[in-house]
Structures are given as structure tokens and as C-alpha cells.
Design an enzyme around this catalytic site. Sequence first.
Site, mmCIF file in Angstrom:
data_model
loop_
_atom_site.group_PDB
_atom_site.id
_atom_site.type_symbol
_atom_site.label_atom_id
_atom_site.label_comp_id
_atom_site.label_asym_id
_atom_site.label_seq_id
_atom_site.Cartn_x
_atom_site.Cartn_y
_atom_site.Cartn_z
ATOM 1 N N ASN A 81 7.099 6.087 2.466
ATOM 2 C CA ASN A 81 6.628 7.469 2.571
ATOM 3 C C ASN A 81 6.171 7.811 3.982
ATOM 4 O OD1 ASN A 81 7.200 8.148 -0.046
ATOM 5 N ND2 ASN A 81 5.135 7.846 -0.807
ATOM 6 N N HIS A 88 2.897 0.445 -6.033
ATOM 7 C CA HIS A 88 3.485 1.781 -5.889
ATOM 8 C C HIS A 88 4.974 1.787 -6.193
ATOM 9 C CE1 HIS A 88 4.911 5.226 -3.152
ATOM 10 N NE2 HIS A 88 4.548 5.716 -4.321
ATOM 11 N N SER A 109 0.286 6.861 -4.481
ATOM 12 C CA SER A 109 1.022 6.733 -3.223
ATOM 13 C C SER A 109 0.143 6.988 -2.015
ATOM 14 C CB SER A 109 2.204 7.714 -3.210
ATOM 15 O OG SER A 109 1.736 9.048 -3.343
ATOM 16 N N GLU A 140 6.101 -1.010 -3.650
ATOM 17 C CA GLU A 140 5.219 -1.422 -2.556
ATOM 18 C C GLU A 140 3.935 -2.018 -3.135
ATOM 19 O OE1 GLU A 140 6.311 1.802 0.933
ATOM 20 O OE2 GLU A 140 4.992 2.447 -0.692
#
Length: 288
Positions: free
Chosen positions: A195, A144, A123, A156
Site C-alpha cells: 500500500n 494484513h 491496513s 503482510e
Amino acid sequence: MSMEKIKKVCVVGGGQMGRQIALNAAMNGFSTRITDTFPSVIEALQPWAREYLQGRVNKNKITEEAMKNALNNFRTADTLESAAEGADLVIEAIVEDKATKEALFTQLNGIVSETCILATNSSFMVASMFTHCISHPERIANLHYFNPALVMKLVEVVQGPHCSDETAQTLLEFARANGKTPVLVKEEIEGFLANRIAKAVGTEALYLAERGVATPQDIDTAVENGLNYPMGPFRLQDFSGIDIAFSARKREYEQTGIKPVGYDLLEAKVKSGELGRKTGKGWYEYSK
């Protein structure tokens, strides 16, 4: 490589994320091999998959036949060589340590074919950090998944400057073939999309808690009931691991020399071993 050619998938890392990514692929028809450096982890994978799938059958979410097919597709391997041999796609989901990942990608480079796509589930460690380890950097990207990978829809695909359009598009199609909703991130930006936004919310929440404006629990209540978030920022930290949140801020501190908001609060939790759900206590307490 087009999606039609991705048939064999290798997942490296049998932890919480790796095993779910592998089983997700197996449930969607991909011949999947998963390996880990710890034999005890490998031994636990098949029983875990069987238990999970049986639970889905019991809830009438999948059929007995679907469970059988998934188990046939979900194979463990004792070595990286046997796991990655003939793979069209290798997904790395190992410990978040740069040197360990470098060693893995260097080793994979000597095993896989020139057409195999390599992906990291990290990440925050972007794929361009590992291009020097492989012969074809255009074939590596971040793929991800979000935890729990069997449930969360978002994936992602991060396309760095080294990554070809073909690789990025193939990974997007692969994610869709696994029932996911992928997004393309066109820059290796810190935090990617979800995130990064979550960090902004989490930083503000830590600021409020640090100032004593409200308790972490009341901040969560406000976010969950006022903004309709399924989880408040502190409950989310417990779920993903307070140590992961602290590691990101520690890295930021080392890079900038400026202590980030909430650093001391998170450090205290980590030092006390209160890392969230996985330790039974974080911002909340959990029964094991």
C-alpha cells in the site's frame, strides 16, 4: 506457539474481508468460527460460503468433498465468547475505528488463553496501538490480507517492537498453510509495503488529475497498458473504496495541517456518495 498448535481459528467481523479470510482458512483445513455484531450478517455467512464453494465446484476448481470439508470447518457463532473460546488464533477484521478495536481486544483478552495469538487485519492501524488492551503484547501483530482475500496471494505480517519472533514466524507459516505468499514487515511503517508503494503511484496519479493533465480514466489506461499494472490507480480506488483512500488522506491532513495531493478530488467523491464499486459509481460506473 508453533504452527502445529494452530488448529482453531476465530475471525471477528463478517464483512467482505472477514468472511473471505475465514473461508480461506476453512478451505485449508482449519476449524474456523466467525462472528459479527449484526445477526443479519451472521445469518448470511453460511449461504454465502455455500454459494461460493458451489461455484468453485461447478468450475472444477475444487471437488465436492473439498466443499463439504470446507463447510464443516466454516462455522458461525452468535457471540464473541463462543467464537473465540479455545481459539489458537483470533483475526480481527472489524470496522476501522480505534475505540471499537480497543474494546474488542480488551474483551478478547478476557476470553482467550495466554497462548492465543491475536491479529488485526487493519491496513493502517498498527498492532502496537492495542498492546495496552492485552496481557501478552508479544502475541499481537498485523496480519494484513488483500482484497479479495480468497484470491489475492499477498499477506503482510507486520512485526512491531512488541511482537515476538515466534509470533511473527507462526503467522508467516499460517499464511503459507493457507496458500498465501507472506512477507515480513519488520517495522510498523505507514502503509506497510504494497500500500505504501501503491500510495506513491496513486498520489502521482491524483496530482496529474488535479492539474488537469489527463482524466482519471486516461491515467489508468496509461498505467495499465504502459506499465502493465492489472488495475490503474483510479480503478483500484473504486475497487477498494474511495472513502478508504480519502480517510487516509484526511488523517494525514489532521496530523500535518497540510492538505495532501488529491484531497479535494477525493472529498468531493465521498460527499457525493460515489465511493466506487460498492455504491455503483466512483471514477467509473458499475451495473448493480
